[in-house]
Motif scaffolding. Structure first.
Motif, mmCIF file in Angstrom:
data_model
loop_
_atom_site.group_PDB
_atom_site.id
_atom_site.type_symbol
_atom_site.label_atom_id
_atom_site.label_comp_id
_atom_site.label_asym_id
_atom_site.label_seq_id
_atom_site.Cartn_x
_atom_site.Cartn_y
_atom_site.Cartn_z
ATOM 1 N N UNK A 45 0.827 -1.203 0.000
ATOM 2 C CA UNK A 45 0.000 0.000 0.000
ATOM 3 C C UNK A 45 0.860 1.252 0.000
ATOM 4 N N UNK A 46 0.380 2.274 -0.677
ATOM 5 C CA UNK A 46 0.964 3.606 -0.596
ATOM 6 C C UNK A 46 0.292 4.312 0.579
ATOM 7 N N UNK A 47 1.060 4.671 1.589
ATOM 8 C CA UNK A 47 0.483 5.242 2.811
ATOM 9 C C UNK A 47 -0.203 6.571 2.533
ATOM 10 N N UNK A 48 0.404 7.418 1.706
ATOM 11 C CA UNK A 48 -0.120 8.773 1.488
ATOM 12 C C UNK A 48 -1.429 8.770 0.711
ATOM 13 N N UNK A 49 -1.526 7.917 -0.304
ATOM 14 C CA UNK A 49 -2.734 7.889 -1.129
ATOM 15 C C UNK A 49 -3.681 6.771 -0.742
ATOM 16 N N UNK A 50 -3.196 5.821 0.051
ATOM 17 C CA UNK A 50 -3.931 4.627 0.460
ATOM 18 C C UNK A 50 -4.347 3.806 -0.761
ATOM 19 N N UNK A 51 -3.499 3.811 -1.785
ATOM 20 C CA UNK A 51 -3.740 3.030 -2.993
ATOM 21 C C UNK A 51 -2.917 1.744 -2.960
ATOM 22 N N UNK A 52 -3.451 0.716 -3.603
ATOM 23 C CA UNK A 52 -2.755 -0.571 -3.726
ATOM 24 C C UNK A 52 -1.706 -0.463 -4.824
ATOM 25 N N UNK A 53 -0.455 -0.789 -4.509
ATOM 26 C CA UNK A 53 0.633 -0.739 -5.487
ATOM 27 C C UNK A 53 0.990 -2.120 -6.014
ATOM 28 N N UNK A 54 0.787 -3.151 -5.213
ATOM 29 C CA UNK A 54 1.024 -4.527 -5.658
ATOM 30 C C UNK A 54 0.042 -5.429 -4.920
ATOM 31 N N UNK A 55 -0.487 -6.415 -5.643
ATOM 32 C CA UNK A 55 -1.544 -7.260 -5.102
ATOM 33 C C UNK A 55 -1.315 -8.681 -5.601
ATOM 34 N N UNK A 56 -0.723 -9.513 -4.737
ATOM 35 C CA UNK A 56 -0.445 -10.912 -5.094
ATOM 36 C C UNK A 56 -1.261 -11.784 -4.141
ATOM 37 N N UNK A 57 -2.335 -12.361 -4.663
ATOM 38 C CA UNK A 57 -3.260 -13.093 -3.806
ATOM 39 C C UNK A 57 -2.841 -14.503 -3.470
ATOM 40 N N UNK A 58 -1.866 -15.057 -4.222
ATOM 41 C CA UNK A 58 -1.445 -16.430 -3.953
ATOM 42 C C UNK A 58 -0.188 -16.722 -4.760
ATOM 43 N N UNK A 59 0.385 -17.874 -4.499
ATOM 44 C CA UNK A 59 1.581 -18.323 -5.211
ATOM 45 C C UNK A 59 1.186 -18.963 -6.547
ATOM 46 N N UNK A 60 2.151 -19.203 -7.435
ATOM 47 C CA UNK A 60 1.857 -19.919 -8.685
ATOM 48 C C UNK A 60 1.814 -21.429 -8.462
ATOM 49 N N UNK A 61 1.007 -21.864 -7.504
ATOM 50 C CA UNK A 61 0.889 -23.291 -7.214
ATOM 51 C C UNK A 61 -0.141 -23.924 -8.138
ATOM 52 N N UNK A 62 -0.664 -25.083 -7.817
ATOM 53 C CA UNK A 62 -1.626 -25.751 -8.681
ATOM 54 C C UNK A 62 -3.002 -25.795 -8.015
ATOM 55 N N UNK A 63 -3.985 -26.290 -8.750
ATOM 56 C CA UNK A 63 -5.357 -26.331 -8.232
ATOM 57 C C UNK A 63 -5.470 -27.209 -6.988
ATOM 58 N N UNK A 64 -4.675 -28.266 -6.947
ATOM 59 C CA UNK A 64 -4.718 -29.169 -5.789
ATOM 60 C C UNK A 64 -4.363 -28.432 -4.506
ATOM 61 N N UNK A 65 -3.585 -27.374 -4.632
ATOM 62 C CA UNK A 65 -3.181 -26.594 -3.463
ATOM 63 C C UNK A 65 -3.813 -25.203 -3.466
ATOM 64 N N UNK A 66 -5.016 -25.123 -4.023
ATOM 65 C CA UNK A 66 -5.866 -23.918 -3.946
ATOM 66 C C UNK A 66 -5.198 -22.662 -4.533
ATOM 67 N N UNK A 67 -4.662 -22.780 -5.736
ATOM 68 C CA UNK A 67 -3.992 -21.623 -6.340
ATOM 69 C C UNK A 67 -4.959 -20.475 -6.630
ATOM 70 N N UNK A 68 -6.261 -20.774 -6.777
ATOM 71 C CA UNK A 68 -7.227 -19.735 -7.116
ATOM 72 C C UNK A 68 -7.771 -19.002 -5.892
ATOM 73 N N UNK A 69 -7.431 -19.459 -4.705
ATOM 74 C CA UNK A 69 -7.912 -18.801 -3.483
ATOM 75 C C UNK A 69 -7.165 -17.483 -3.282
ATOM 76 N N UNK A 70 -7.915 -16.416 -3.103
ATOM 77 C CA UNK A 70 -7.318 -15.100 -2.838
ATOM 78 C C UNK A 70 -7.145 -14.946 -1.329
ATOM 79 N N UNK A 71 -5.919 -15.149 -0.849
ATOM 80 C CA UNK A 71 -5.657 -15.156 0.595
ATOM 81 C C UNK A 71 -5.793 -13.763 1.204
ATOM 82 N N UNK A 72 -5.597 -12.723 0.418
ATOM 83 C CA UNK A 72 -5.530 -11.358 0.970
ATOM 84 C C UNK A 72 -6.769 -11.017 1.791
#
Length: 796
Positions: free
Chosen positions: A318-345
Motif C-alpha cells: 500500500x501507498x500510505x499517502x494515497x492509500x492506494x494498492x501498489x502490488x496485489x499478489x493473492x497467492x503463489x503460482x501453485x496448482x489447483x490441488x493446493x488452492x492456487x485460485x484462493x485469494x488469501x488477501x
C-alpha cells in the motif's frame, strides 16, 4: 417594404402547405408515420453483449482479463481508434467512409451487377456503417431484404453518431477469428501488445481479418493472409500514406502464428475487480513493474517453501499517502490441488502475534505503560489458560519495548489482562477489523496471541492508518484527520477521503504510535539483514511478525513513512507445517519487497504529543528519589500518569554491606543507607539468570529483629488455579509438581497441604503432590519463619 413582402410570402407559403396537407391527409399521415418509424427504428443500444473484465495498471498496461460470459475475448469498447488502424481499415473496407451518408451507391451498384452476372453473392458493397449494423443484428441471413434494412438503419446511425464514434463501434465489435472480437483483444491475442503500439504491417493484418475471419486466421492460410495484407500495404504506398522504406520493411514482417496468452499479472486482483466491475475496463492503482517484481519474489520463495509442503502465500503493498494498492499478489503460482485460485488477501486467518503492537500502542496511549517499563515475564497460569513464550524461556522482567520486539507471549497476555480485555476489544472494533466479530469473552486473553482471526487487507490498512496518522500530524500543525483508518482502494481514479482535521486524536495519539514504531524498528531482522543499522543505505522499517498456534499461519507486516508491505505464508487448507514461522518464512519476502521500494525518511518526532521526563534507567518507570541512575527520555504525555519506580527501596546495611540491619541491632551512625534495586521473588528468580550483574538483597543479620519480608513466591500454581490431575497411558492418576522461588535458595522450606506436613526442600524448591479432588491450601514456611500460601482447586 421589404419586411412587408417577406411576411406576405411567408403567409402565402404557410397557406399553400396547409391546403396541400388538407388535400393529401392520408399521404401526410403516412409520411409522418414513416418519419416516426425511421426515428425509432434504431435501438438505443446496438450491442447488448457481455464483455471481458479487463484490468490495467496505473500506467495503462494490461494486467489481466477474464473471458466474457459467452466465451468470447471481447474487451469493453475502445475510447479511441489508433490512427494507423483507422487508416488501414478505411483504405481496405470503405475509402469514402468520411463522405457517404451511411451507404455508397456506387459500391452497391457494382456489387449488384457483379452478383447478378455471376449468379451468386460475391461482393457485398457494404460500408463500415452498414457493417456495424450487420454486426449488431447478428444471426440474420444475408439477403437483399436484410441489406435494405441494414441500409435504412445505417443512415439512421449516421444521424445519431459521429463518424469516429461509428468507427469505434466497428473496431470494438468486429470479428478477428476464433473467439476474438474487437481490435483491443485482437492486438493482445495476436501480437501481445496494445493496439497503439502496433506497426503498419500488424495493423494491416488486423484490418483484413474481419473481411473473412473464418477463412483467414493466424496460423492458417498464411499465403492468402499475406497477400491480402501486402495488397493493403501497397495501397497505402500508392496513396502516399507510407513511404517506400516503410513499405519494404512492412512486407518483410512475419505473420502471427498462434494466439498469445493474455497477460495474467494480477489474477487474484482481476477476480476481485470482477466482483464489482464485471465486464468493465478498470484502471487500477497497481504499479506494473512493482507487481511483476513482487510476483517474481513470491514465485522464488514458493519454490523453496514447497520443499516443506508450504504452498500458499500472499503479498499486499500500500501507498500510505494515497492509500492506494501498489502490488496485489493473492497467492503463489501453485496448482489447483493446493488452492492456487484462493485469494488469501481477504481470507480470515489466525493472527498470531501480529496485533501485539496495537495493544502496546493502546497502553502507551492510556498511560498504563512506558516504553522501557519492566513487565513481568514468568510462568503464568490464568484460570485454565497457560500461555508460554515461543522458546519456553523466561526473563523474569523485561522492558515493554523489548517484550514487543522479541514478541514474548507471557508479557503480552499479562499486559492485556492489566489493560482490560473488553477495552482492547473495543479498540479493535474501532480499527474496523471485520473478522473479529465475536464478543471479547469469546476470545479471552488468547486474543493477543492469535485466538482471533483477521485478514491481510484489514491489517495492512490498520498499519497504514498508524503511519499516516504520524505523517499527517507533522504536516498539519499537530492535528489529526477524523477518517484516518479509511479503506484502501485499488482503483486508480478514486480519491481517499481522510475526513476533516481535528485537534482530537482518531484512536491513538501520535506519541504512542511513534514510540510503538521505535520499538518495532528493533525487531531482529532475518538472515542477511541483521546489521542493517550500520549501513547508510539501509531502510528504517517498523515491522512485526506473527505465527499462529500449530504453525498454520506466518505473518510479516512492515511500514515506512511511505509504504506498508504485508505478507502471509501458509497453506490455504489450514495444514500446519514445522518451520512455518513468521521470521523464517514471511519476513524474507517482506524485506525482498522493501528492497524494491524507494527509501523513505523516518517519521518526524511528534514533539507536541511527547514530554521529556526523568526515567529510572533500571526499571524504565518514571524516576523516584531512590533511583540511582536516571535518564532524560521523551515519553507520551499520557505517560505522566504512570507511577514512579516501585523497585528501588532504601535499605540499611552494616558497614561491610553484607547484611541488612536496623536500630534493634545496629546504631544509626554505624549504618550504610543505600538505594537497592529489588524485584519480587518470582521475577527475581528468572531475572538473575539472564542478568548476572543483578544483586539480590542481603539477608538480615541474625541478631536483628525483622518485620515480615516477602522472600519467596510460588512459580506454580498461580492464585485460585484449577488444576487437572494428569493420567498416564494406563489410566493411573499422576501427581502435580509444585514449584517455589526463594530469594535465598539454600534456605530450607517446609511444605504443608491443608496443615498436613508433606516434606521439605532445599536449593531446588519443587515437590510432587497428589491431592484429592476439591479445594486445598498449600502452605510453605522457610527456616527464617517466612510463610506463603496458595489456594487451588483439584479437578479430574
Amino acid at each position: 417594404m421589404v419586411l412587408t413582402s417577406v411576411l406576405k410570402l411567408k403567409n402565402a407559403l404557410r397557406s399553400y402547405i396547409i391546403k396541400k396537407i388538407r388535400r393529401n391527409k392520408i399521404k401526410t399521415a403516412i409520411l409522418i408515420v414513416l418519419l416516426i418509424a425511421y426515428y425509432f427504428c434504431l435501438p438505443k443500444t446496438l450491442f447488448d453483449v457481455p464483455t471481458s473484465t479487463v484490468i490495467e495498471s496505473r500506467e495503462g498496461l494490461l494486467l489481466g482479463a477474464k473471458i466474457a460470459d459467452d466465451g468470447q475475448w471481447r474487451f469493453p469498447q475502445l475510447d479511441s481508434v489508433p490512427e494507423k488502424f483507422k487508416t488501414c481499415i478505411i483504405q481496405f473496407e470503405d475509402a469514402y467512409f468520411y463522405s457517404h451518408p451511411g451507404f455508397n451507391p456506387v459500391s452497391i451498384a457494382k456489387a449488384l451487377w457483379q452478383n447478378m452476372t455471376s449468379g451468386e453473392v460475391q461482393r457485398g458493397g457494404s460500408t463500415l456503417t452498414q457493417q456495424v449494423i450487420r454486426l449488431s443484428r447478428k444471426g440474420k441471413n444475408r439477403t437483399y431484404f436484410e441489406k435494405a434494412i441494414e441500409l435504412v438503419l445505417a443512415t439512421r446511425l449516421e444521424f445519431r453518431l459521429s463518424k469516429d464514434e461509428i468507427l469505434k463501434l466497428y473496431a470494438s465489435h468486429a470479428p478477428f477469428g476464433g473467439n476474438v472480437v474487437g481490435l483491443d483483444a485482437a492486438a493482445w491475442r495476436y501480437f501481445g501488445r496494445r493496439p497503439q503500439e502496433l506497426s503498419w504491417a500488424e495493423n494491416a493484418t488486423l484490418a483484413v481479418l474481419p473481411n473473412a475471419p473464418s477463412l483467414i486466421y493466424p496460423g492458417k492460410n498464411q499465403i492468402r493472409l499475406k497477400k491480402k495484407r501486402n495488397r493493403l500495404l501497397k495501397k497505402l504506398l500508392d496513396e502516399e500514406i507510407i513511404d517506400d522504406l516503410t513499405y519494404q520493411l512492412a512486407i518483410e514482417e512475419p505473420l502471427p502464428q498462434k494466439p498469445f496468452a493474455l497477460p495474467q499479472t494480477a489474477t487474484h486482483l482481476l477476480n476481485k475487480v470482477a466482483e464489482t466491475h464485471k465486464g468493465q475496463r478498470v484502471q487500477t492503482s497497481v504499479a506494473s513493474y512493482l507487481q511483476q517484481e513482487t510476483n517474481a519474489i513470491v514465485a522464488r520463495h514458493y519454490n523453496e517453501l514447497q520443499q516443506n509442503q508450504i504452498y500458499n502465500a500472499a503479498v499486499l503493498v500500500l501507498d500510505v499517502k494515497t492509500r492506494k494498492v501498489l502490488a496485489y499478489v493473492g497467492n503463489t503460482p501453485t496448482d489447483r490441488r493446493h488452492q492456487k485460485d484462493v485469494n488469501i488477501i481477504h481470507k480470515p486467518r489466525s493472527t498470531g502475534s501480529i496485533m501485539k503492537p496495537f495493544l502496546y500502542a493502546a497502553m502507551l496511549d492510556a498511560g498504563d505503560l512506558l516504553p522501557n517499563t519492566l513487565v513481568v515475564d514468568v510462568p503464568t497460569q490464568i484460570g485454565n489458560y497457560n500461555p508460554k513464550n515461543f522458546k519456553e524461556t523466561y526473563d523474569g522482567a523485561v522492558t515493554a519495548k523489548r517484550a514487543l520486539s522479541r514478541s514474548l507471549n507471557v508479557p503480552a497476555v499479562r499486559m492485556l489482562r492489566q489493560y482490560g480485555l473488553e477495552k482492547f476489544h473495543y479498540y479493535l472494533q474501532k480499527l474496523h477489523l471485520k473478522d473479529i466479530s465475536q464478543s471479547a469473552d469469546h476470545y479471552g486473553l488468547s486474543l493477543i496471541l492469535g485466538g482471533a482471526e483477521s485478514n491481510l487487507w484489514d491489517l495492512c490498512r490498520t498499519y497504514a492508518g498508524f503511519s499516516s496518522t504520524l505523517t499527517h500530524f507533522g504536516e498539519n500543525s499537530s492535528q489529526y484527520f477524523t477518517n484516518e483508518f479509511c479503506e484502501p482502494s485499488f482503483l486508480n481514479n478514486s480519491t481517499v477521503d481522510f475526513g476533516t482535521l481535528s485537534a482530537e486524536k482518531t484512536i491513538f495519539d501520535a506519541g504512542a504510535i511513534y514510540k510503538t514504531y521505535e520499538s518495532l524498528k528493533e525487531v531482529n531482522r532475518p538472515e542477511g539483514e541483521e546489521n542493517w543499522e550500520f549501513f547508510d543505505s539501509s531502510k528504517q522499517i517498523a515491522w512485526k511478525t506473527g505465527t499462529s498456534f500449530g504453525f498454520r499461519d506466518a505473518w510479516a507486516i512492515g511500514t515506512t513513512k511511505d509504504y506498508v508491505v504485508g505478507v502471509w505464508v501458509g497453506n490455504a487448507d489450514g495444514e500446519g507445517r514445522p518451520g512455518l514461522i513468521g521470521t523464517v518464512t514471511a519476513a524474507p519476502i517482506l524485506f525482498d519487497v522493501f528492497d524494491m521500494l524507494p527509501k523513505s525518511e523516518w517519521f518526524d518526532i511528534p514533539y507536541d504529543e511527547l514530554v521529556e521526563v526523568e526515567i529510572c534507567a533500571q526499571s524504565g518507570y518514571r524516576a523516584s528519589d531512590l533511583c540511582v541512575e536516571k535518564q532524560q527520555q521523551f515519553i507520551p504525555r499520557s505517560g505522566l500518569k504512570t507511577k514512579p519506580c516501585p523497585y528501588h527501596v532504601l535499605v540499611h546495611l552494616d558497614l561491610d554491606e553484607r547484611y541488612q540491619v536496623n536500630s534493634s541491632c545496629q546504631p544509626l551512625n554505624q549504618m550504610v543507607h543505600k538505594s537497592w534495586f529489588v524485584l519480587p521473588p518470582l521475577m527475581e528468580y528468572y531475572y538473575q539468570h539472564k542478568n548476572p550483574l543483578y544483586k539480590t538483597l542481603p539477608p538480615f543479620r541474625n541478631d536483628c529483629t525483622t518485620a515480615f519480608q516477602k522472600t519467596m513466591d510460588f512459580l506454580y500454581p498461580e492464585k485460585n488455579t484449577k488444576v487437572f490431575l494428569p493420567k498416564d497411558f494406563d489410566g493411573n492418576i499422576n501427581g502435580v509438581v509444585f514449584r517455589l522461588a526463594h530469594s535465598i535458595p539454600d534456605t530450607k522450606v517446609f511444605w504443608y497441604l491443608d496443615e498436613t506436613f508433606l516434606g521439605e526442600t532445599e536449593t531446588i524448591h519443587e515437590l510432587e503432590i497428589k491431592p484429592n479432588v476439591g479445594v486445598h491450601t498449600i502452605t510453605v514456611v522457610d527456616a527464617l519463619g517466612n510463610e506463603a500460601t496458595r489456594t487451588i482447586e483439584i479437578q479430574e
